[in-house]
Design a protein around this motif. Sequence first.
Motif, PDB file in Angstrom:
ATOM      1  N   LYS A 107      12.317  68.109  12.877  1.00 46.00           N
ATOM      2  CA  LYS A 107      11.137  68.259  12.024  1.00 46.00           C
ATOM      3  C   LYS A 107      11.439  69.166  10.838  1.00 46.00           C
ATOM      4  O   LYS A 107      10.994  68.907   9.715  1.00 46.00           O
ATOM      5  CB  LYS A 107       9.956  68.812  12.830  1.00 46.00           C
ATOM      6  N   ILE A 108      12.188  70.231  11.075  1.00 52.48           N
ATOM      7  CA  ILE A 108      12.552  71.139   9.987  1.00 52.48           C
ATOM      8  C   ILE A 108      13.425  70.419   8.961  1.00 52.48           C
ATOM      9  O   ILE A 108      13.211  70.558   7.748  1.00 52.48           O
ATOM     10  CB  ILE A 108      13.255  72.393  10.546  1.00 52.48           C
ATOM     11  N   GLN A 109      14.389  69.641   9.449  1.00 52.84           N
ATOM     12  CA  GLN A 109      15.244  68.874   8.527  1.00 52.84           C
ATOM     13  C   GLN A 109      14.419  67.878   7.727  1.00 52.84           C
ATOM     14  O   GLN A 109      14.628  67.708   6.516  1.00 52.84           O
ATOM     15  CB  GLN A 109      16.337  68.141   9.309  1.00 52.84           C
ATOM     16  N   ARG A 110      13.476  67.222   8.395  1.00 57.54           N
ATOM     17  CA  ARG A 110      12.626  66.250   7.699  1.00 57.54           C
ATOM     18  C   ARG A 110      11.792  66.942   6.626  1.00 57.54           C
ATOM     19  O   ARG A 110      11.662  66.445   5.502  1.00 57.54           O
ATOM     20  CB  ARG A 110      11.715  65.544   8.702  1.00 57.54           C
ATOM     21  N   GLU A 111      11.218  68.102   6.956  1.00 53.83           N
ATOM     22  CA  GLU A 111      10.415  68.839   5.980  1.00 53.83           C
ATOM     23  C   GLU A 111      11.271  69.292   4.798  1.00 53.83           C
ATOM     24  O   GLU A 111      10.821  69.246   3.648  1.00 53.83           O
ATOM     25  CB  GLU A 111       9.761  70.048   6.651  1.00 53.83           C
ATOM     26  N   ASP A 112      12.495  69.716   5.076  1.00 56.80           N
ATOM     27  CA  ASP A 112      13.401  70.114   3.997  1.00 56.80           C
ATOM     28  C   ASP A 112      13.719  68.938   3.077  1.00 56.80           C
ATOM     29  O   ASP A 112      13.740  69.082   1.858  1.00 56.80           O
ATOM     30  CB  ASP A 112      14.696  70.701   4.558  1.00 56.80           C
ATOM     31  N   ARG A 113      13.948  67.768   3.665  1.00 58.00           N
ATOM     32  CA  ARG A 113      14.219  66.571   2.852  1.00 58.00           C
ATOM     33  C   ARG A 113      13.006  66.202   2.006  1.00 58.00           C
ATOM     34  O   ARG A 113      13.141  65.823   0.833  1.00 58.00           O
ATOM     35  CB  ARG A 113      14.612  65.396   3.750  1.00 58.00           C
ATOM     36  N   LEU A 114      11.808  66.298   2.601  1.00 60.43           N
ATOM     37  CA  LEU A 114      10.593  65.982   1.848  1.00 60.43           C
ATOM     38  C   LEU A 114      10.396  66.961   0.690  1.00 60.43           C
ATOM     39  O   LEU A 114      10.038  66.551  -0.420  1.00 60.43           O
ATOM     40  CB  LEU A 114       9.375  66.009   2.775  1.00 60.43           C
TER      41      LEU A 114
ATOM     42  N   GLU B 116      12.743  68.597  -0.850  1.00 60.37           N
ATOM     43  CA  GLU B 116      13.791  68.297  -1.826  1.00 60.37           C
ATOM     44  C   GLU B 116      13.417  67.078  -2.660  1.00 60.37           C
ATOM     45  O   GLU B 116      13.587  67.079  -3.885  1.00 60.37           O
ATOM     46  CB  GLU B 116      15.108  68.044  -1.093  1.00 60.37           C
ATOM     47  N   ASN B 117      12.891  66.050  -2.023  1.00 58.41           N
ATOM     48  CA  ASN B 117      12.476  64.853  -2.761  1.00 58.41           C
ATOM     49  C   ASN B 117      11.318  65.138  -3.709  1.00 58.41           C
ATOM     50  O   ASN B 117      11.266  64.605  -4.818  1.00 58.41           O
ATOM     51  CB  ASN B 117      12.074  63.743  -1.786  1.00 58.41           C
ATOM     52  N   ARG B 118      10.388  65.982  -3.267  1.00 59.85           N
ATOM     53  CA  ARG B 118       9.261  66.326  -4.132  1.00 59.85           C
ATOM     54  C   ARG B 118       9.729  67.124  -5.359  1.00 59.85           C
ATOM     55  O   ARG B 118       9.225  66.928  -6.460  1.00 59.85           O
ATOM     56  CB  ARG B 118       8.226  67.147  -3.362  1.00 59.85           C
ATOM     57  N   SER B 119      10.674  68.013  -5.132  1.00 59.09           N
ATOM     58  CA  SER B 119      11.164  68.816  -6.264  1.00 59.09           C
ATOM     59  C   SER B 119      12.010  67.964  -7.223  1.00 59.09           C
ATOM     60  O   SER B 119      12.023  68.208  -8.414  1.00 59.09           O
ATOM     61  CB  SER B 119      11.966  70.010  -5.766  1.00 59.09           C
ATOM     62  N   ASN B 120      12.683  66.946  -6.724  1.00 57.57           N
ATOM     63  CA  ASN B 120      13.477  66.059  -7.574  1.00 57.57           C
ATOM     64  C   ASN B 120      12.588  65.154  -8.438  1.00 57.57           C
ATOM     65  O   ASN B 120      12.972  64.794  -9.546  1.00 57.57           O
ATOM     66  CB  ASN B 120      14.416  65.183  -6.735  1.00 57.57           C
ATOM     67  N   LYS B 121      11.420  64.801  -7.935  1.00 55.78           N
ATOM     68  CA  LYS B 121      10.511  63.911  -8.666  1.00 55.78           C
ATOM     69  C   LYS B 121       9.824  64.645  -9.813  1.00 55.78           C
ATOM     70  O   LYS B 121       9.403  64.043 -10.775  1.00 55.78           O
ATOM     71  CB  LYS B 121       9.478  63.297  -7.737  1.00 55.78           C
ATOM     72  N   GLN B 122       9.676  65.932  -9.711  1.00 48.85           N
ATOM     73  CA  GLN B 122       8.929  66.676 -10.737  1.00 48.85           C
ATOM     74  C   GLN B 122       9.784  67.046 -11.887  1.00 48.85           C
ATOM     75  O   GLN B 122      10.782  67.076 -12.239  1.00 48.85           O
ATOM     76  CB  GLN B 122       8.325  67.948 -10.130  1.00 48.85           C
TER      77      GLN B 122
END
Length: 66
Positions: free
Chosen positions: A51-58, A60-66
Motif C-alpha cells: 500500500k505504501i509503494q502504491r501511494e508513493d507511485r500515485l 509520483e504520477n500526480r506530481s509528474n502530471k502537474q
Amino acid sequence: MQFDSLSEFFNMGGYGFYVWLAYGVTFGSLALLVIQSMGQKRKVLTEIAKKIQREDRLKENRSNKQ
C-alpha cells in the motif's frame, strides 16, 4: 511426589499417558498459535508495504502530471 526411577516419572502412577498427552496438546496448540500469528504478521506487513509503494507511485504520477 517423589519418583524412584525415571520410568516411574514417565508413568506418573499409571496416569502418564494422560499427563503427557495433555502437555503435548498444550504445547502443540501454543506452537501452532505462535506460527499462525507470525504468518499473519508477515502478511499484514507485506500488505502495508504494498500500500505504501502504491501511494508513493500515485503521488509520483500526480506530481509528474502537474
